[in-house]
Design a protein around this motif. Sequence first.
Motif, PDB file in Angstrom:
ATOM      1  N   LYS A  56       0.822  -1.216   0.000  1.00 59.93           N
ATOM      2  CA  LYS A  56       0.000   0.000   0.000  1.00 59.93           C
ATOM      3  C   LYS A  56       0.852   1.261   0.000  1.00 59.93           C
ATOM      4  O   LYS A  56       0.509   2.266   0.630  1.00 59.93           O
ATOM      5  CB  LYS A  56      -0.964   0.016   1.203  1.00 59.93           C
ATOM      6  CG  LYS A  56      -1.982  -1.113   1.205  1.00 59.93           C
ATOM      7  CD  LYS A  56      -2.875  -1.028   2.429  1.00 59.93           C
ATOM      8  CE  LYS A  56      -3.645  -2.318   2.642  1.00 59.93           C
ATOM      9  NZ  LYS A  56      -4.311  -2.369   3.937  1.00 59.93           N
TER      10      LYS A  56
ATOM     11  N   PHE B 188      -3.820  -7.253  -4.095  1.00 58.11           N
ATOM     12  CA  PHE B 188      -5.131  -6.661  -4.345  1.00 58.11           C
ATOM     13  C   PHE B 188      -5.008  -5.481  -5.306  1.00 58.11           C
ATOM     14  O   PHE B 188      -3.893  -5.085  -5.662  1.00 58.11           O
ATOM     15  CB  PHE B 188      -5.792  -6.212  -3.029  1.00 58.11           C
ATOM     16  CG  PHE B 188      -4.819  -5.626  -2.050  1.00 58.11           C
ATOM     17  CD1 PHE B 188      -4.387  -4.316  -2.177  1.00 58.11           C
ATOM     18  CD2 PHE B 188      -4.309  -6.400  -1.009  1.00 58.11           C
ATOM     19  CE1 PHE B 188      -3.485  -3.778  -1.284  1.00 58.11           C
ATOM     20  CE2 PHE B 188      -3.390  -5.864  -0.108  1.00 58.11           C
ATOM     21  CZ  PHE B 188      -2.976  -4.556  -0.245  1.00 58.11           C
ATOM     22  N   ALA B 189      -6.145  -4.912  -5.692  1.00 58.72           N
ATOM     23  CA  ALA B 189      -6.156  -3.883  -6.747  1.00 58.72           C
ATOM     24  C   ALA B 189      -5.696  -2.512  -6.240  1.00 58.72           C
ATOM     25  O   ALA B 189      -5.837  -2.194  -5.055  1.00 58.72           O
ATOM     26  CB  ALA B 189      -7.564  -3.765  -7.315  1.00 58.72           C
TER      27      ALA B 189
ATOM     28  N   ASN C 162      -5.361   1.784  -7.997  1.00 56.18           N
ATOM     29  CA  ASN C 162      -5.907   2.651  -9.046  1.00 56.18           C
ATOM     30  C   ASN C 162      -5.190   3.998  -8.987  1.00 56.18           C
ATOM     31  O   ASN C 162      -5.632   4.921  -8.290  1.00 56.18           O
ATOM     32  CB  ASN C 162      -7.413   2.823  -8.831  1.00 56.18           C
ATOM     33  CG  ASN C 162      -8.101   3.616  -9.933  1.00 56.18           C
ATOM     34  OD1 ASN C 162      -9.291   3.454 -10.156  1.00 56.18           O
ATOM     35  ND2 ASN C 162      -7.411   4.494 -10.634  1.00 56.18           N
TER      36      ASN C 162
ATOM     37  N   TYR D 106      -3.927   7.677  -9.993  1.00 54.97           N
ATOM     38  CA  TYR D 106      -4.524   8.794 -10.730  1.00 54.97           C
ATOM     39  C   TYR D 106      -3.874  10.099 -10.280  1.00 54.97           C
ATOM     40  O   TYR D 106      -3.255  10.168  -9.218  1.00 54.97           O
ATOM     41  CB  TYR D 106      -6.043   8.884 -10.495  1.00 54.97           C
ATOM     42  CG  TYR D 106      -6.419   9.503  -9.168  1.00 54.97           C
ATOM     43  CD1 TYR D 106      -6.472   8.732  -8.016  1.00 54.97           C
ATOM     44  CD2 TYR D 106      -6.711  10.870  -9.055  1.00 54.97           C
ATOM     45  CE1 TYR D 106      -6.810   9.291  -6.795  1.00 54.97           C
ATOM     46  CE2 TYR D 106      -7.049  11.444  -7.831  1.00 54.97           C
ATOM     47  CZ  TYR D 106      -7.098  10.649  -6.705  1.00 54.97           C
ATOM     48  OH  TYR D 106      -7.417  11.203  -5.495  1.00 54.97           O
TER      49      TYR D 106
ATOM     50  N   ASP E  82      -5.081  14.431 -10.491  1.00 55.00           N
ATOM     51  CA  ASP E  82      -6.006  15.463 -10.976  1.00 55.00           C
ATOM     52  C   ASP E  82      -5.243  16.689 -11.465  1.00 55.00           C
ATOM     53  O   ASP E  82      -5.850  17.717 -11.760  1.00 55.00           O
ATOM     54  CB  ASP E  82      -6.992  15.860  -9.868  1.00 55.00           C
ATOM     55  CG  ASP E  82      -8.061  14.792  -9.688  1.00 55.00           C
ATOM     56  OD1 ASP E  82      -8.338  14.063 -10.649  1.00 55.00           O
ATOM     57  OD2 ASP E  82      -8.624  14.679  -8.574  1.00 55.00           O
TER      58      ASP E  82
ATOM     59  N   GLU F 144      -3.251  15.052 -16.226  1.00 56.09           N
ATOM     60  CA  GLU F 144      -4.344  14.238 -15.672  1.00 56.09           C
ATOM     61  C   GLU F 144      -4.397  12.849 -16.307  1.00 56.09           C
ATOM     62  O   GLU F 144      -4.304  12.687 -17.523  1.00 56.09           O
ATOM     63  CB  GLU F 144      -5.675  14.954 -15.894  1.00 56.09           C
ATOM     64  CG  GLU F 144      -6.840  14.274 -15.189  1.00 56.09           C
ATOM     65  CD  GLU F 144      -8.114  15.112 -15.243  1.00 56.09           C
ATOM     66  OE1 GLU F 144      -8.072  16.192 -15.866  1.00 56.09           O
ATOM     67  OE2 GLU F 144      -9.120  14.679 -14.671  1.00 56.09           O
TER      68      GLU F 144
ATOM     69  N   ASP G 234      -5.959   8.537 -15.192  1.00 52.50           N
ATOM     70  CA  ASP G 234      -6.577   7.602 -14.245  1.00 52.50           C
ATOM     71  C   ASP G 234      -6.379   6.214 -14.835  1.00 52.50           C
ATOM     72  O   ASP G 234      -6.934   5.905 -15.891  1.00 52.50           O
ATOM     73  CB  ASP G 234      -8.070   7.926 -14.091  1.00 52.50           C
ATOM     74  CG  ASP G 234      -8.747   7.074 -13.027  1.00 52.50           C
ATOM     75  OD1 ASP G 234      -8.268   5.949 -12.773  1.00 52.50           O
ATOM     76  OD2 ASP G 234      -9.761   7.533 -12.460  1.00 52.50           O
TER      77      ASP G 234
ATOM     78  N   MET H 124      -9.013   0.552 -12.358  1.00 51.09           N
ATOM     79  CA  MET H 124      -8.655  -0.545 -11.457  1.00 51.09           C
ATOM     80  C   MET H 124      -7.510  -1.369 -12.044  1.00 51.09           C
ATOM     81  O   MET H 124      -7.578  -1.770 -13.204  1.00 51.09           O
ATOM     82  CB  MET H 124      -9.852  -1.458 -11.228  1.00 51.09           C
ATOM     83  CG  MET H 124     -10.921  -0.839 -10.368  1.00 51.09           C
ATOM     84  SD  MET H 124     -10.377  -0.703  -8.651  1.00 51.09           S
ATOM     85  CE  MET H 124     -11.878  -0.025  -7.946  1.00 51.09           C
TER      86      MET H 124
ATOM     87  N   GLU I 206      -1.988   9.707  -6.588  1.00 54.67           N
ATOM     88  CA  GLU I 206      -2.541   8.954  -5.458  1.00 54.67           C
ATOM     89  C   GLU I 206      -3.175   7.665  -5.952  1.00 54.67           C
ATOM     90  O   GLU I 206      -3.384   7.487  -7.147  1.00 54.67           O
ATOM     91  CB  GLU I 206      -3.629   9.782  -4.744  1.00 54.67           C
ATOM     92  CG  GLU I 206      -3.107  11.012  -4.048  1.00 54.67           C
ATOM     93  CD  GLU I 206      -4.207  11.726  -3.256  1.00 54.67           C
ATOM     94  OE1 GLU I 206      -5.186  11.074  -2.863  1.00 54.67           O
ATOM     95  OE2 GLU I 206      -4.069  12.945  -3.072  1.00 54.67           O
TER      96      GLU I 206
ATOM     97  N   ALA J 206      -6.692   5.744  -5.878  1.00 56.47           N
ATOM     98  CA  ALA J 206      -8.096   6.098  -5.638  1.00 56.47           C
ATOM     99  C   ALA J 206      -8.726   5.235  -4.551  1.00 56.47           C
ATOM    100  O   ALA J 206      -9.728   5.620  -3.957  1.00 56.47           O
ATOM    101  CB  ALA J 206      -8.892   5.965  -6.936  1.00 56.47           C
ATOM    102  N   ILE J 207      -8.141   4.086  -4.295  1.00 53.42           N
ATOM    103  CA  ILE J 207      -8.680   3.202  -3.253  1.00 53.42           C
ATOM    104  C   ILE J 207      -7.991   3.471  -1.919  1.00 53.42           C
ATOM    105  O   ILE J 207      -8.643   3.501  -0.875  1.00 53.42           O
ATOM    106  CB  ILE J 207      -8.472   1.719  -3.641  1.00 53.42           C
ATOM    107  CG1 ILE J 207      -9.077   1.442  -5.010  1.00 53.42           C
ATOM    108  CG2 ILE J 207      -9.086   0.797  -2.584  1.00 53.42           C
ATOM    109  CD1 ILE J 207      -8.627   0.132  -5.622  1.00 53.42           C
ATOM    110  N   HIS J 208      -6.676   3.660  -1.988  1.00 52.05           N
ATOM    111  CA  HIS J 208      -5.873   3.837  -0.767  1.00 52.05           C
ATOM    112  C   HIS J 208      -5.237   5.233  -0.785  1.00 52.05           C
ATOM    113  O   HIS J 208      -4.101   5.392  -1.274  1.00 52.05           O
ATOM    114  CB  HIS J 208      -4.776   2.772  -0.698  1.00 52.05           C
ATOM    115  CG  HIS J 208      -5.282   1.375  -0.839  1.00 52.05           C
ATOM    116  ND1 HIS J 208      -5.294   0.695  -2.035  1.00 52.05           N
ATOM    117  CD2 HIS J 208      -5.814   0.528   0.078  1.00 52.05           C
ATOM    118  CE1 HIS J 208      -5.798  -0.519  -1.851  1.00 52.05           C
ATOM    119  NE2 HIS J 208      -6.130  -0.650  -0.581  1.00 52.05           N
ATOM    120  N   PRO J 209      -5.926   6.256  -0.296  1.00 50.11           N
ATOM    121  CA  PRO J 209      -5.402   7.626  -0.406  1.00 50.11           C
ATOM    122  C   PRO J 209      -4.142   7.885   0.405  1.00 50.11           C
ATOM    123  O   PRO J 209      -3.529   8.931   0.237  1.00 50.11           O
ATOM    124  CB  PRO J 209      -6.566   8.495   0.075  1.00 50.11           C
ATOM    125  CG  PRO J 209      -7.426   7.595   0.878  1.00 50.11           C
ATOM    126  CD  PRO J 209      -7.256   6.215   0.323  1.00 50.11           C
ATOM    127  N   ASN J 210      -3.770   6.937   1.270  1.00 46.43           N
ATOM    128  CA  ASN J 210      -2.494   7.114   1.975  1.00 46.43           C
ATOM    129  C   ASN J 210      -1.309   6.891   1.052  1.00 46.43           C
ATOM    130  O   ASN J 210      -0.178   7.220   1.396  1.00 46.43           O
ATOM    131  CB  ASN J 210      -2.398   6.145   3.167  1.00 46.43           C
ATOM    132  CG  ASN J 210      -3.360   6.527   4.268  1.00 46.43           C
ATOM    133  OD1 ASN J 210      -3.944   7.596   4.248  1.00 46.43           O
ATOM    134  ND2 ASN J 210      -3.532   5.646   5.234  1.00 46.43           N
TER     135      ASN J 210
END
Lengths: 338, 104
Positions: free
Chosen positions: B30, B53-54, B56, B58, B60, B65, B67, B70, B90, B92-96
């Motif tokens: 992660k 695991f997945a 994503n 991306y 902004d 830009e 993305d 998944m 970042e 998109a699932i794990h913003p940390n």
Amino acid sequence: MIKILLATLLLGVALQANEDASKWLRPAEVPQPKNNKMTPERIELGKLLYFDTRLSANDTISCATCHHPLSGWTDLNPAPKAVGFEGRVGPRNSPVVLNTAYQNRQFWDGRARTLEQQALGPIEADVEMNMPLTTLIPKLNKIKGYQKLFKKAYPKSKGIITKEYLAKAIASFERTVVSTIAPFDKYIMGDSNAMSKKAQAGFELFRGKALCSTCHDGFNFSDGSFHNIGLNDGELKGKELGRYNVKARAAWYGVFKTPTLRDIVKSAPYMHDGSVKSLTEATHICGNGGRFIHNVKNKSTFIMDNELSRSEISKITTFLHALEGPNMKLHIPTKFPQ
Amino acid sequence: MNTLLKTLLLSLTLALSANAADHIIDQKGKTFVPSSITVKVGDTITFKNSDAFAHNAYTDDEANEFDTGMQSSSTNKTVTVKEAGTFSIECAIHPNMLLEVTAE
């Protein structure tokens, strides 16, 4: 330092060889931004503001009304969704304030990055405190007691209260709302008797077969990730779209933030919509494929049917009880600056 | 003449492409590894996913830009850096998960 090293060593013996044992230990410090370091003056001021009902449009609702220390830092009212100004029902279950200092996204949909950005939202929301900041800031500036406290806490303010200083003060207090030592913490520090055998078996399932720790990971039992756990099927509408409302990104359709499990026994009902009454039900949903198995758009790949039995779910919920610590020592103010 | 111009342009494009570097970023535990990179405009960034695991990735950032959508375990996704600047990437699932990019 030696204690932490020793605890990690002991824990390493107890856990699987390939698991980083230290991740379950409390971080040495609470994270805080460079431009708003915590001081006793800021924390005390923030606490007064947090409990002061004058921050609402009709002087009846404070931050604590929906995020109260006596109910696990969530709603005193056990209704599924927050009840705010004049009994208006909000769109979501009140999230707990506990350990929000460790999160880098706030609100269920993550629309705020920091506690400072989050703090003012509920004050203005018409279903919460319904108080426009254009009304509140002049109101606070007429309270001499607050002017003095802001000057002490933020000398550069010269006692002139702005929305930025208001947010900073509330955030400073919220960063003190951290979980206390639970039986799990004693266990993880090497006291093998601190959790029952059943709870220990639950911990094994939690980070093993049930895959809970894939998301409920680390000291805060949340990795801050966002998921659609299958509470609803079909097309989602309105607030149920979750983070998709922040930006229409495919990955954000119907996703909500993974909540902390610290003190989780104190904050029922559960989930963003408050639709889950018990930890047993919550564990069943997350561990056995969601409330809806099929026809769930963008369901998280982590939500799968692990075929958890009743006995296994019972062990996991027993473990979740071991994450409950005593209430933090806190003097709830009853007198406020005049 | 037209053919000559097209040939020159094609040669130029191929020469630029040949100079473009591919930067490998792993998504592991992660986190983005490494957590910061310096690249040149035209370079590519390839995201590996070593987690089970997945993810994503991306950004902004207006100029760059993208993305990836998944991204399953053990797959790669590649994006091209379009403009100079500094920006964050970042998950998109794990913003940390945070990757700081300096594009020159």
